[in-house]
Design a protein around this motif. Structure first.
Motif, mmCIF file in Angstrom:
data_model
loop_
_atom_site.group_PDB
_atom_site.id
_atom_site.type_symbol
_atom_site.label_atom_id
_atom_site.label_comp_id
_atom_site.label_asym_id
_atom_site.label_seq_id
_atom_site.Cartn_x
_atom_site.Cartn_y
_atom_site.Cartn_z
ATOM 1 N N GLU B 264 12.875 -7.297 -1.451
ATOM 2 C CA GLU B 264 14.343 -7.148 -1.457
ATOM 3 C C GLU B 264 14.807 -6.561 -2.801
ATOM 4 O O GLU B 264 15.739 -5.757 -2.855
ATOM 5 C CB GLU B 264 15.039 -8.503 -1.250
ATOM 6 N N ASP B 265 14.143 -7.011 -3.862
ATOM 7 C CA ASP B 265 14.518 -6.502 -5.189
ATOM 8 C C ASP B 265 14.282 -5.003 -5.257
ATOM 9 O O ASP B 265 15.088 -4.244 -5.798
ATOM 10 C CB ASP B 265 13.696 -7.194 -6.276
ATOM 11 N N ALA B 266 13.169 -4.589 -4.673
ATOM 12 C CA ALA B 266 12.846 -3.169 -4.690
ATOM 13 C C ALA B 266 13.893 -2.378 -3.921
ATOM 14 O O ALA B 266 14.334 -1.310 -4.345
ATOM 15 C CB ALA B 266 11.461 -2.953 -4.089
ATOM 16 N N ASN B 271 18.508 1.337 -3.926
ATOM 17 C CA ASN B 271 19.896 1.627 -3.576
ATOM 18 C C ASN B 271 20.750 1.875 -4.807
ATOM 19 O O ASN B 271 21.636 2.716 -4.806
ATOM 20 C CB ASN B 271 20.494 0.453 -2.782
ATOM 21 N N LYS B 272 20.466 1.120 -5.836
ATOM 22 C CA LYS B 272 21.328 1.177 -7.015
ATOM 23 C C LYS B 272 20.959 2.351 -7.920
ATOM 24 O O LYS B 272 21.824 3.026 -8.454
ATOM 25 C CB LYS B 272 21.166 -0.138 -7.796
ATOM 26 N N LEU B 273 19.695 2.591 -8.105
ATOM 27 C CA LEU B 273 19.291 3.524 -9.162
ATOM 28 C C LEU B 273 18.930 4.923 -8.668
ATOM 29 O O LEU B 273 18.734 5.827 -9.458
ATOM 30 C CB LEU B 273 18.106 2.944 -9.942
ATOM 31 N N ASP B 274 18.853 5.109 -7.341
ATOM 32 C CA ASP B 274 18.598 6.467 -6.865
ATOM 33 C C ASP B 274 19.842 7.294 -7.178
ATOM 34 O O ASP B 274 20.949 6.952 -6.762
ATOM 35 C CB ASP B 274 18.299 6.450 -5.369
ATOM 36 N N GLY B 275 19.655 8.348 -7.939
ATOM 37 C CA GLY B 275 20.788 9.191 -8.311
ATOM 38 C C GLY B 275 21.518 8.705 -9.546
ATOM 39 O O GLY B 275 22.579 9.212 -9.892
ATOM 40 N N TYR B 276 20.937 7.728 -10.214
ATOM 41 C CA TYR B 276 21.548 7.176 -11.418
ATOM 42 C C TYR B 276 21.256 8.099 -12.609
ATOM 43 O O TYR B 276 20.159 8.632 -12.727
ATOM 44 C CB TYR B 276 20.935 5.799 -11.636
ATOM 45 N N GLY B 277 22.257 8.325 -13.426
ATOM 46 C CA GLY B 277 22.076 9.194 -14.594
ATOM 47 C C GLY B 277 21.416 8.421 -15.713
ATOM 48 O O GLY B 277 21.953 7.425 -16.177
ATOM 49 N N ARG B 284 15.521 9.866 -9.544
ATOM 50 C CA ARG B 284 15.234 9.808 -8.126
ATOM 51 C C ARG B 284 14.326 8.600 -7.924
ATOM 52 O O ARG B 284 13.245 8.517 -8.501
ATOM 53 C CB ARG B 284 14.539 11.097 -7.716
ATOM 54 N N VAL B 285 14.817 7.663 -7.145
ATOM 55 C CA VAL B 285 14.062 6.435 -6.934
ATOM 56 C C VAL B 285 13.818 6.287 -5.442
ATOM 57 O O VAL B 285 14.757 6.350 -4.649
ATOM 58 C CB VAL B 285 14.836 5.212 -7.469
ATOM 59 N N GLU B 286 12.578 6.122 -5.062
ATOM 60 C CA GLU B 286 12.260 6.017 -3.629
ATOM 61 C C GLU B 286 11.004 5.176 -3.472
ATOM 62 O O GLU B 286 10.338 4.844 -4.443
ATOM 63 C CB GLU B 286 12.042 7.413 -3.040
ATOM 64 N N TRP B 287 10.697 4.862 -2.224
ATOM 65 C CA TRP B 287 9.464 4.126 -1.967
ATOM 66 C C TRP B 287 8.287 5.014 -2.326
ATOM 67 O O TRP B 287 8.304 6.212 -2.047
ATOM 68 C CB TRP B 287 9.367 3.739 -0.486
ATOM 69 N N ALA B 288 7.301 4.435 -2.923
ATOM 70 C CA ALA B 288 6.107 5.205 -3.226
ATOM 71 C C ALA B 288 5.340 5.415 -1.928
ATOM 72 O O ALA B 288 5.213 4.494 -1.130
ATOM 73 C CB ALA B 288 5.249 4.463 -4.234
ATOM 74 N N THR B 289 4.889 6.635 -1.746
ATOM 75 C CA THR B 289 4.093 6.884 -0.548
ATOM 76 C C THR B 289 2.758 6.180 -0.725
ATOM 77 O O THR B 289 2.128 6.314 -1.778
ATOM 78 C CB THR B 289 3.826 8.382 -0.400
ATOM 79 N N PRO B 290 2.325 5.468 0.257
ATOM 80 C CA PRO B 290 1.034 4.783 0.085
ATOM 81 C C PRO B 290 -0.072 5.799 -0.120
ATOM 82 O O PRO B 290 0.008 6.928 0.351
ATOM 83 C CB PRO B 290 0.843 4.031 1.405
ATOM 84 N N ARG B 291 -1.076 5.367 -0.822
ATOM 85 C CA ARG B 291 -2.173 6.233 -1.211
ATOM 86 C C ARG B 291 -2.836 6.915 -0.012
ATOM 87 O O ARG B 291 -3.116 8.089 -0.017
ATOM 88 C CB ARG B 291 -3.235 5.399 -1.920
#
Lengths: 326, 295
Positions: B264-266, B271-277, B284-291
């Motif tokens: 949930e924290d992630a 939500n909060k930091l994607d697009g944050y200056g 750009r903050v997103e889920w990491a693509t699994p290996r």
């Protein structure tokens, strides 16, 4: 920390000096007016009007009454610190580059540039307490080093004179006879022009900065190389903290290159190194050009830097600076 | 609030004039001999309810000693260009920017030597026996995540609990026969490609690494682990931060991975930091693509 920005100069800074009490800061720049500021709040106290060229260097007497400045207008001038009045002018045949008052303020050593057939020289002048008796005769003239002599300072008890300059050699001279006593080893010493030389608070050792991208720490008496601090930019200025085992080194790329690269690539920070471990502690950013001058307040709680951008930045350290562990 | 419901505007005027709505003046008590000062303030909150704010402040006098010469010089008359103008005010500006002594290395982390010390510290602890490496089974030497044989465990083919190779063996060396005969002798095979690397040991470790992992891109070069710690810690506990550095230049490559303990924290961080200056750049903050997906 929030540095205080002093924008009194219209041209690049060349030199900064605190008086012994640490309440006044003298700044020299390529404009013609050396300036004095209150070191605690950065307020401008006054300017010394009279030079007709870039001012390269200055020194203030121990009691903070006299100021001596060396300028490209081929003169070194004595000033009254508190009124800005010009007391005397030593005139030379070539630009005066470096000045330093002796312990006791009875003598001054002044270096002059090679110019119009003149070779560079180191002059020792007597400074008379009585202004009317002040003469311009040199007690001693030392010649020999090639190129400009960027810095001259007095050694312990005024027995020696230490000089360094464009020929990258640090030399120790006898202050009485003018004989060359010691010379830095060309192998281990600087490889390019030495741009700055500052003594430690007790005068036992001194630091030199050079365009070979290093700063070196030397023993004043024996001229043994103690430490070398390696950076990735030419060093224009260096200073030793009187309080902690820190040295601060400033520099940056050549002024002509500044506009051609990213601000970050310029490395215009003042870099802090641990004096003994030679390890980099950190950097203080802010200038928009190379740092030309650095000075530590004698209390070690603040330092100022002067840049090619014409600004003096006066930094009062935060409390956590004094607890930095390395 | 019940009284508020049948509130008539006609009454309001009366109330405004009424004494009860006038806030009492601010009261200051002290400072007493210990330097403690109490300030009582009254104000109204958004609901119009009166609030009493009591602040207890310790007043401390800081003595700064100045020599008489310095004091005298403070009173000096201006001279030169500084005379007769207030331009000094414009000449001296306090930076609006907070400047830090930026550490060459994050504070508290002093190179590899100190980490080694830490490792030996573990062994000297009394509860050393509690530390058992799940990968190589060695007791009291290191944690599972710090196991030097982590990547090699699978390829060497020793299962959980088996003895590690000799202590002096360098883990980074390509082990003879590790490629299980598939590769030419002498050519380097990354541990992940070596035979049997898909086996349990390494895999479980890696899966743990991908859990709640988010990728942060468009970071500035100056960003360090500590900065990200500051930026992301408010969202919840973080298990791992990895900032990619260029091996040759030592500069940041501009992206980082952050693992949160709780999913949930992630989500909130994304939500909060994607697009944050951040540091002049838009994060750009997103889920990491699994290996597995990437390869």
């Amino acid at each position: 920390m929030r540095p205080i920005l002093l924008k009194g100069h219209e041209r690049p800074l060349t030199f900064l000096k605190y008086n012994r009490d640490g309440d006044l800061l003298f700044s020299c720049a390529k404009d013609h007016d050396p300036t004095v500021w209150y070191a605690h709040n950065g307020e401008r106290l006054g300017t010394y009007r009279g030079h007709n060229g870039a001012v390269w260097c200055c020194d203030v007497s121990r009691d903070s009454t006299r100021l001596i400045t060396g300028s490209a207008d081929q003169s070194a001038k004595l000033w009254d610190v508190e009124t800005g009045a010009q007391l005397y002018s030593f005139n030379f045949e070539s630009p005066a580059r470096a000045v330093d008052l002796s312990v006791g303020d009875k003598y001054a050593v002044i270096s002059t540039d090679p110019f119009m057939g003149q070779t560079s020289a180191i002059h020792v002048k007597r400074i008379d307490k009585d202004r009317s008796k002040q003469g311009s005769d040199s007690l001693l003239v030392i010649t020999g080093p090639q190129g400009r002599i960027n810095r001259v300072v007095w050694g312990p008890l005024n027995k020696t004179i230490i000089s360094a300059g464009e020929d990258s050699v640090v030399r120790i001279w006898d202050a009485e006879s003018g004989k060359l006593l010691k010379e830095s080893d060309p192998e281990t010493g600087h490889q390019k022009a030495v741009t700055s030389l500052v003594k430690s608070a007790d005068g036992s050792h001194f630091i030199t900065g050079s365009q070979d991208k290093t700063a070196k720490l030397w023993d004043t008496r024996t001229l043994t190389l103690l430490k070398t601090y390696v950076t990735e930019r030419p060093v224009n200025a260096a200073a030793i903290s009187p309080l902690l085992d820190h040295v601060v080194i400033g520099g940056g790329q050549e002024a002509s290159q500044v506009t051609m690269s990213d601000r970050r690539a310029g490395k215009f920070e003042a870099k802090f190194f641990h004096k003994i471990y030679e390890e980099e502690i950190g950097g203080v950013k802010g200038h928009f050009g190379p740092i030309n001058a650095l000075a530590f307040n004698p209390d070690g709680r603040s330092f100022s830097s002067g840049g090619e951008d014409g600004y003096v930045r006066l930094h009062h350290f935060d409390a956590d600076y004094f607890h930095i562990k390395i | 609030m019940g009284a508020r419901k049948d509130f008539k505007w006609g009454d309001a005027a009366d109330e405004d004039d009424g004494l009860e709505d006038v806030l009492p003046p601010t009261q200051v008590i002290g400072p007493d001999e210990k330097g403690i000062k109490i300030v009582i303030e009254w104000r109204k909150n958004d609901d119009g309810v009166k609030i009493k704010v009591t602040k207890t402040v310790r007043v401390k006098k800081q003595v700064k000693k100045l020599s008489p010469a310095v004091l005298r010089r403070r009173q000096l008359k201006k001279f030169g260009d500084a005379v007769g103008q207030n331009s000094s005010d414009n000449l001296t500006v306090v930076s609006t920017e907070e400047i830090f002594l930026e550490r060459a290395r994050p504070a508290g982390q002093t190179g590899s030597s100190k980490q080694d010390d830490k490792g030996s510290d573990l062994a000297t602890l009394g509860n050393a026996s509690l530390i058992v490496c799940r990968t190589c089974g060695k007791k009291g030497d290191h944690w599972t995540s710090k196991c030097p044989f982590k990547e090699l465990a699978a390829s060497k083919g020793f299962a959980l609990g088996e003895k590690p190779p000799m202590d002096d063996e360098t883990p980074g060396l390509p082990l003879p026969g590790a490629g299980s005969g598939t590769a030419n002798k002498g050519s380097y095979i990354p541990p992940s490609m070596r035979g049997g690397s898909k086996a349990d040991g390494g895999e479980t470790m890696r899966r743990g690494r991908d859990d709640n992992s988010i990728r942060v891109t468009n970071l500035s070069e100056d960003t360090r682990e500590q900065d990200l710690q500051e930026l992301f810690r408010p969202f919840g506990p973080i298990s791992r931060i990895y900032v990619a550095f260029d091996r040759e230049t030592g500069l940041s490559r501009g992206f980082a991975f952050i693992n949160f303990v709780n999913r949930e924290d992630a989500v909130r961080a994304i939500n909060k930091l994607d697009g944050y200056g951040y540091d002049n750049l838009i994060l750009r903050v997103e889920w990491a693509t699994p290996r597995a997906d990437r390869s």
